[in-house]
Design a protein around this motif. Sequence first.
Motif, short mmCIF file in Angstrom:
data_model
loop_
_atom_site.label_atom_id
_atom_site.label_comp_id
_atom_site.label_asym_id
_atom_site.label_seq_id
_atom_site.Cartn_x
_atom_site.Cartn_y
_atom_site.Cartn_z
N ASN A 2 -49.94 -8.28 -16.07
CA ASN A 2 -49.70 -9.72 -15.98
C ASN A 2 -50.76 -10.41 -15.13
O ASN A 2 -51.22 -11.50 -15.46
N GLN A 3 -51.14 -9.77 -14.03
CA GLN A 3 -52.17 -10.34 -13.16
C GLN A 3 -53.51 -10.45 -13.88
O GLN A 3 -54.19 -11.49 -13.81
N VAL A 4 -53.89 -9.37 -14.57
CA VAL A 4 -55.16 -9.36 -15.30
C VAL A 4 -55.13 -10.41 -16.41
O VAL A 4 -56.08 -11.18 -16.57
N LEU A 5 -54.03 -10.45 -17.15
CA LEU A 5 -53.91 -11.39 -18.26
C LEU A 5 -53.97 -12.83 -17.77
O LEU A 5 -54.68 -13.66 -18.35
N SER A 6 -53.25 -13.14 -16.70
CA SER A 6 -53.29 -14.49 -16.13
C SER A 6 -54.70 -14.87 -15.70
O SER A 6 -55.16 -16.00 -15.94
N HIS A 7 -55.39 -13.93 -15.07
CA HIS A 7 -56.77 -14.17 -14.63
C HIS A 7 -57.67 -14.46 -15.83
O HIS A 7 -58.47 -15.41 -15.80
N LEU A 8 -57.54 -13.66 -16.89
CA LEU A 8 -58.40 -13.85 -18.07
C LEU A 8 -58.09 -15.16 -18.77
O LEU A 8 -59.01 -15.84 -19.25
N VAL A 9 -56.82 -15.55 -18.82
CA VAL A 9 -56.47 -16.85 -19.40
C VAL A 9 -57.10 -17.97 -18.57
O VAL A 9 -57.66 -18.92 -19.12
N ASP A 10 -57.05 -17.85 -17.24
CA ASP A 10 -57.69 -18.85 -16.37
C ASP A 10 -59.19 -18.94 -16.65
O ASP A 10 -59.76 -20.03 -16.71
N ILE A 11 -59.84 -17.78 -16.81
CA ILE A 11 -61.28 -17.75 -17.13
C ILE A 11 -61.51 -18.48 -18.46
O ILE A 11 -62.42 -19.32 -18.57
N GLN A 12 -60.70 -18.17 -19.45
CA GLN A 12 -60.87 -18.79 -20.77
C GLN A 12 -60.66 -20.29 -20.71
O GLN A 12 -61.43 -21.06 -21.30
N VAL A 13 -59.64 -20.74 -19.99
CA VAL A 13 -59.37 -22.19 -19.87
C VAL A 13 -60.54 -22.87 -19.16
O VAL A 13 -60.98 -23.95 -19.56
N SER A 14 -61.10 -22.20 -18.13
CA SER A 14 -62.23 -22.79 -17.41
C SER A 14 -63.46 -22.90 -18.31
O SER A 14 -64.33 -23.73 -18.08
N ARG A 15 -63.53 -22.08 -19.34
CA ARG A 15 -64.61 -22.14 -20.32
C ARG A 15 -64.34 -23.18 -21.41
O ARG A 15 -65.17 -23.37 -22.29
N GLY A 16 -63.16 -23.77 -21.37
CA GLY A 16 -62.80 -24.76 -22.39
C GLY A 16 -62.14 -24.15 -23.61
O GLY A 16 -61.97 -24.83 -24.63
N ASN A 17 -61.75 -22.89 -23.53
CA ASN A 17 -61.08 -22.21 -24.65
C ASN A 17 -59.57 -22.30 -24.45
O ASN A 17 -59.03 -21.67 -23.56
N SER A 18 -58.90 -23.07 -25.29
CA SER A 18 -57.45 -23.17 -25.17
C SER A 18 -56.75 -22.44 -26.32
O SER A 18 -55.56 -22.18 -26.26
N HIS A 19 -57.48 -22.11 -27.37
CA HIS A 19 -56.92 -21.39 -28.52
C HIS A 19 -57.41 -19.95 -28.43
O HIS A 19 -58.54 -19.65 -28.80
N LEU A 20 -56.56 -19.06 -27.90
CA LEU A 20 -56.99 -17.71 -27.58
C LEU A 20 -56.38 -16.69 -28.51
O LEU A 20 -55.29 -16.87 -29.04
N PHE A 21 -57.09 -15.59 -28.68
CA PHE A 21 -56.60 -14.44 -29.45
C PHE A 21 -56.58 -13.23 -28.54
O PHE A 21 -57.49 -13.03 -27.75
N LEU A 22 -55.54 -12.41 -28.69
CA LEU A 22 -55.40 -11.19 -27.92
C LEU A 22 -55.59 -10.01 -28.86
O LEU A 22 -54.89 -9.91 -29.87
N TYR A 23 -56.55 -9.15 -28.55
CA TYR A 23 -56.77 -7.94 -29.35
C TYR A 23 -56.10 -6.78 -28.63
O TYR A 23 -56.34 -6.56 -27.45
N THR A 24 -55.28 -6.04 -29.34
CA THR A 24 -54.59 -4.90 -28.74
C THR A 24 -54.36 -3.84 -29.78
O THR A 24 -54.48 -4.08 -30.99
N LYS A 25 -54.00 -2.63 -29.33
CA LYS A 25 -53.69 -1.55 -30.26
C LYS A 25 -52.37 -1.88 -30.95
O LYS A 25 -51.48 -2.45 -30.34
#
Length: 100
Positions: free
Chosen positions: A74-97
Amino acid sequence: MSNMITEILHSDRQSKQQVDALLQQEGIRRDGNLDYTCGIFDDDWNLIATGSCFRNTIRCLAVSGSHQGEGLLNQVLSHLVDIQVSRGNSHLFLYTKPSS
């Protein structure tokens, strides 16, 4: 122990080797297309959680088996979402197994 999230720079070979080892341990290969990687290290600087971004995707997420259930993902995911939002990316995709 405080779990600080640290950016893992492309030039940081030792940390990238730890990322590869942790991902492999969880049955994941590091994607060749990454433009940001972060990690959480324990007190001995062993990588215990990691995640990455490429463009508007979040990928290569893993938590060490001995640290699962501690909320690190959860901590890593929240951090990465913050990074993405700071880049102006609000429409995100999650790649997982598929098994995840």
